[in-house]
Design an enzyme around this catalytic site. Sequence first.
Site, PDB file in Angstrom:
ATOM      1  N   VAL A 212       0.535  -1.292  -0.047  1.00  0.00           N
ATOM      2  CA  VAL A 212       0.085  -0.212   0.118  1.00  0.00           C
ATOM      3  C   VAL A 212       0.780   1.163  -0.049  1.00  0.00           C
ATOM      4  O   VAL A 212      -0.015   2.138   0.204  1.00  0.00           O
ATOM      5  CB  VAL A 212      -0.966   0.254   1.166  1.00  0.00           C
ATOM      6  CG1 VAL A 212      -1.758  -1.124   1.216  1.00  0.00           C
ATOM      7  CG2 VAL A 212       0.110   0.003   2.704  1.00  0.00           C
TER       8      VAL A 212
ATOM      9  N   SER B 220       3.523   1.401  -3.003  1.00  0.00           N
ATOM     10  CA  SER B 220       3.684   2.717  -3.633  1.00  0.00           C
ATOM     11  C   SER B 220       3.509   3.686  -4.391  1.00  0.00           C
ATOM     12  O   SER B 220       2.565   4.482  -4.857  1.00  0.00           O
ATOM     13  CB  SER B 220       4.071   1.473  -4.860  1.00  0.00           C
ATOM     14  OG  SER B 220       3.967   1.744  -6.065  1.00  0.00           O
ATOM     15  N   PRO B 221       5.281   4.559  -4.435  1.00  0.00           N
ATOM     16  CA  PRO B 221       4.365   6.018  -5.092  1.00  0.00           C
ATOM     17  C   PRO B 221       4.427   6.231  -6.762  1.00  0.00           C
ATOM     18  O   PRO B 221       4.298   7.777  -6.633  1.00  0.00           O
ATOM     19  CB  PRO B 221       6.458   6.861  -5.059  1.00  0.00           C
ATOM     20  CG  PRO B 221       6.541   5.384  -5.576  1.00  0.00           C
ATOM     21  CD  PRO B 221       6.375   4.015  -4.298  1.00  0.00           C
TER      22      PRO B 221
END
Length: 627
Positions: A311, A313-314
């Site tokens: 939850v 990941s950029p």
Amino acid sequence: MSWSRPPPSLRQHVNRLIILRPARTRPHHSYPRLPRSRHTLRNVQLRPASTIAAAAASTPPAKDARSLPTRLKNILLGSTIGLSLILGYYYATDTRASIHEWLVIPCLRYFYPDAEDAHEFGNRALKALYSFGIHPRERGNPDARGDLAIEVFGHTLQNPIGTSAGIDKHCDIPDALLAAGPAIVEIGGVTPQSQEGNPKPRVWRLPSQKALINRYGLNSNGADHVAMRLRQRVREFAYDMGWGIDEEAEQSILDGEAGVPPGSLQEGKLLAVQIAKNKWVADADIEAVKEDYVYCVDALARYADIIVVNVSSPNTPGLRGLQKVEPLTDILTAVVGAARKAKRKVPVEVMVKVSPDEDDEASVRGICDAVWDSGVDGVVVGNTTRRRPDPTPNGSFPSHEQRLMLEQGGYSGPQTFDRTVALVKRYRKMLDEGSYPKNENESPPPPPGESLTETQLPPGASVSFPLETQKETHPPTTDKEIDESVARDKEHLKPQTAEADAESKSQSIFRLPERNNPFSSPSSSSDTPEPPSSNETEHLAASASIDTTPSPSPSPTSSPPSTSSSPRDRKVIFATGGVSTGADALQLLAAGADVAQIYTALVYGGIGTVSKIKEEMRDELKRQQRR
């Protein structure tokens, strides 16, 4: 009558022309004439066979002066070529060989300027080499000594090093990565449906910093595709063991009947699968998000040892918004419930991967609360960051790298290590605090040396402190009291005999914490462990240097945990971000992590990076022991 010659006829004219026409001459070729043999059948004298055999025996064989030297030369040349090929094979397929870092990696960067193309070619090459059995591997089995062994989720792992997701996104080379030496390999991220990710180019190298910037956007072949590969891998393993290749054999492996973890299929190692939602699913629709994660769990949990919920990941819009307490708790609860229903007897562990950018007090506390409330087994601390660190070591970037720093995406490299260590310490502290129930009758115990106020205690409860935390309130001890104490102790001392001396020497100097003690048995009924042998004592000494932080003690009124999902168990922490040396890994373990994962270091250091880090850890532990 005079005779006159008749006029020539037409035929005579033609014949005359032919006769008078000069003949065409062909070029003359002189061929050598073979000499006629003087031997004819009439001159051959037939002799009996016995006479011929006798003559052949009496005639000395012709000697070739060059036959022996030539044969020796050919044998020497062939042996040299064969020995060179054998030694070259063993050298090139050893992860400790320097060519992996100083030859293979520069060649990849030269022939594939695009980092993603180089990554894909490297994976294809490693997959092909593994299929022929000529892949790089860690030779000599250095982990057999057990000096780096740890215990995670009830498994005794060979070492505390793992590889992060992103190296093997589509489950192409899990076994080839396991052969390189890590105890944990994480594949993925995997989404429910296949998706392309962000447009290319989407990966850039920063060689001066040994760093990367990527905005892959979770490109994936889909959960069903990865599950098919994992299922094929399990069935091939069952076939190699002679169990067959059908569904029954597959189920036997997944139930742990082979004596190895069902995911890694190797003793002392684990396979983690990272899952995420598709990018077109709105993060505000929590039910749809939960369905995405549960779909991945249903497809993949059977073939994994650990499920990692991403939850953080950029590069996926809205994904990090799911780290808020309420949506995160709902998602993790659904994932844990689906993982517990996996069709196999061996339990599947669940972890959540959190962002290094969500480092304020409220965010960390909220994530820890969601972890405890949902029953998740651990946290993966760290991911790529949107922040851009200061350049090192010269204090400036080359001009082309300055332009790359403006690209959107997640940054990973050694410069993020210090923040990772600080974040691990905070998560360890808060997760350990969260292991105590929070209700009106119970509260977490204070740190050693601090006292409780009366308002913190339930009605009628009294305060009792450990002996080492009590403050002295009695008068100073006199010399007479000291002499009486010494005399009293002498009466209870054992006689100094040879038997007593041998028994004293057999006692261990220290006791390793239970969570890192590979010799401890959770089902043991005795509280006093057997004295280890000398070899085991050396192993414990090395292991204790890695992590000697004791597990938090449960409150007196609590009952011991019965399952791995008990809310009183200690949560496991994997740390990733900036790890490039053995000293970095040891520092993370001392901060409270159980496993240190690498990604960017593997990109720049090659397939031998894991072996290099472990060897540096062993050297550092030896130096600590000498001090």
